[in-house]
Design a protein around this motif. Structure first.
Motif, mmCIF file in Angstrom:
data_model
loop_
_atom_site.group_PDB
_atom_site.id
_atom_site.type_symbol
_atom_site.label_atom_id
_atom_site.label_comp_id
_atom_site.label_asym_id
_atom_site.label_seq_id
_atom_site.Cartn_x
_atom_site.Cartn_y
_atom_site.Cartn_z
ATOM 1 N N MET A 1 21.312 -12.708 -8.349
ATOM 2 C CA MET A 1 22.022 -11.512 -8.761
ATOM 3 C C MET A 1 21.261 -10.285 -8.283
ATOM 4 O O MET A 1 20.045 -10.333 -8.136
ATOM 5 N N LYS A 2 21.990 -9.222 -8.070
ATOM 6 C CA LYS A 2 21.388 -7.956 -7.642
ATOM 7 C C LYS A 2 21.416 -6.986 -8.817
ATOM 8 O O LYS A 2 22.433 -6.820 -9.469
ATOM 9 N N ALA A 3 20.273 -6.360 -9.065
ATOM 10 C CA ALA A 3 20.173 -5.373 -10.143
ATOM 11 C C ALA A 3 19.912 -4.001 -9.543
ATOM 12 O O ALA A 3 19.150 -3.866 -8.586
ATOM 13 N N THR A 4 20.552 -2.999 -10.121
ATOM 14 C CA THR A 4 20.316 -1.611 -9.753
ATOM 15 C C THR A 4 20.014 -0.849 -11.028
ATOM 16 O O THR A 4 20.765 -0.940 -12.004
ATOM 17 N N VAL A 5 18.899 -0.124 -11.005
ATOM 18 C CA VAL A 5 18.488 0.671 -12.162
ATOM 19 C C VAL A 5 18.457 2.129 -11.739
ATOM 20 O O VAL A 5 17.820 2.472 -10.732
ATOM 21 N N ILE A 42 16.255 2.070 -8.381
ATOM 22 C CA ILE A 42 15.451 0.894 -8.086
ATOM 23 C C ILE A 42 16.406 -0.282 -7.939
ATOM 24 O O ILE A 42 17.231 -0.528 -8.822
ATOM 25 N N GLU A 43 16.321 -0.995 -6.817
ATOM 26 C CA GLU A 43 17.187 -2.150 -6.571
ATOM 27 C C GLU A 43 16.327 -3.379 -6.338
ATOM 28 O O GLU A 43 15.293 -3.297 -5.686
ATOM 29 N N PHE A 44 16.765 -4.503 -6.880
ATOM 30 C CA PHE A 44 16.060 -5.754 -6.638
ATOM 31 C C PHE A 44 16.968 -6.940 -6.949
ATOM 32 O O PHE A 44 18.005 -6.798 -7.600
ATOM 33 N N ASP A 45 16.568 -8.096 -6.443
ATOM 34 C CA ASP A 45 17.290 -9.342 -6.699
ATOM 35 C C ASP A 45 16.570 -10.096 -7.800
ATOM 36 O O ASP A 45 15.340 -10.021 -7.928
ATOM 37 N N LEU A 46 17.331 -10.842 -8.601
ATOM 38 C CA LEU A 46 16.714 -11.700 -9.594
ATOM 39 C C LEU A 46 17.498 -12.988 -9.718
ATOM 40 O O LEU A 46 18.673 -13.056 -9.372
ATOM 41 N N THR A 47 16.818 -14.005 -10.194
ATOM 42 C CA THR A 47 17.422 -15.327 -10.272
ATOM 43 C C THR A 47 17.840 -15.627 -11.703
ATOM 44 O O THR A 47 17.267 -16.474 -12.374
ATOM 45 N N ASP A 50 23.320 -15.827 -15.609
ATOM 46 C CA ASP A 50 24.508 -15.115 -16.086
ATOM 47 C C ASP A 50 24.229 -13.616 -16.163
ATOM 48 O O ASP A 50 23.078 -13.200 -16.297
ATOM 49 N N ALA A 51 25.278 -12.823 -16.077
ATOM 50 C CA ALA A 51 25.150 -11.367 -16.028
ATOM 51 C C ALA A 51 24.559 -10.806 -17.313
ATOM 52 O O ALA A 51 23.732 -9.888 -17.271
ATOM 53 N N ALA A 52 24.939 -11.336 -18.464
ATOM 54 C CA ALA A 52 24.435 -10.812 -19.735
ATOM 55 C C ALA A 52 22.932 -11.048 -19.852
ATOM 56 O O ALA A 52 22.181 -10.160 -20.272
ATOM 57 N N GLY A 53 22.477 -12.228 -19.469
ATOM 58 C CA GLY A 53 21.047 -12.524 -19.498
ATOM 59 C C GLY A 53 20.281 -11.672 -18.513
ATOM 60 O O GLY A 53 19.178 -11.187 -18.802
ATOM 61 N N ALA A 54 20.861 -11.471 -17.330
ATOM 62 C CA ALA A 54 20.225 -10.638 -16.317
ATOM 63 C C ALA A 54 20.106 -9.198 -16.793
ATOM 64 O O ALA A 54 19.057 -8.565 -16.637
ATOM 65 N N VAL A 78 24.300 -4.767 -12.967
ATOM 66 C CA VAL A 78 24.004 -6.113 -12.497
ATOM 67 C C VAL A 78 25.266 -6.674 -11.860
ATOM 68 O O VAL A 78 26.350 -6.613 -12.433
ATOM 69 N N ALA A 79 25.107 -7.210 -10.649
ATOM 70 C CA ALA A 79 26.263 -7.782 -9.949
ATOM 71 C C ALA A 79 25.870 -9.073 -9.270
ATOM 72 O O ALA A 79 24.748 -9.305 -8.928
#
Length: 79
Positions: A1-5, A42-47, A50-54, A78-79
Motif C-alpha cells: 500500500m502507498k501512504a501519503t502524509v 511524505i510518501e512511502f510504501d508499506l506492507t 488492509d487499509a484500516a490497519g495501514a 492510504v491507497a
C-alpha cells in the motif's frame, strides 16, 4: 500500500516560511496573494494487509515521529 502524509502548521502558529513565500510572490507582482502556509508531504510504501490497519499504523508513525503534534497537524491518505 502507498501512504501519503500531509503535515502542516496548526492555525495560529507563525509560519515564517509561508510569510517569506508570500512576500516573494508580492515582489513578483502577485499582490493579491495572502495567508500563505507551507507544509510538507511524505510518501512511502508499506506492507499492510488492509487499509484500516495501514491508516492506524501511519497515524502512529505521525504521532511518534513524522509530525510535531504540539504545533503541527497532519492528514493521512492510504491507497
Amino acid at each position: 500500500m502507498k501512504a501519503t502524509v500531509h503535515v502542516f502548521l496548526k492555525p495560529g502558529v507563525l509560519d515564517v516560511q509561508g510569510k517569506a513565500v508570500e512576500q516573494a510572490l508580492h515582489g513578483l507582482g502577485w499582490g493579491g496573494v495572502s495567508g500563505v502556509r507551507v507544509g510538507r508531504t511524505i510518501e512511502f510504501d508499506l506492507t499492510a494487509k488492509d487499509a484500516a490497519g495501514a491508516e492506524a499504523e501511519v497515524k502512529a508513525m505521525c504521532d511518534k515521529l513524522l509530525a510535531n503534534t504540539v504545533i503541527e497537524s497532519y492528514r493521512v491518505e492510504v491507497a
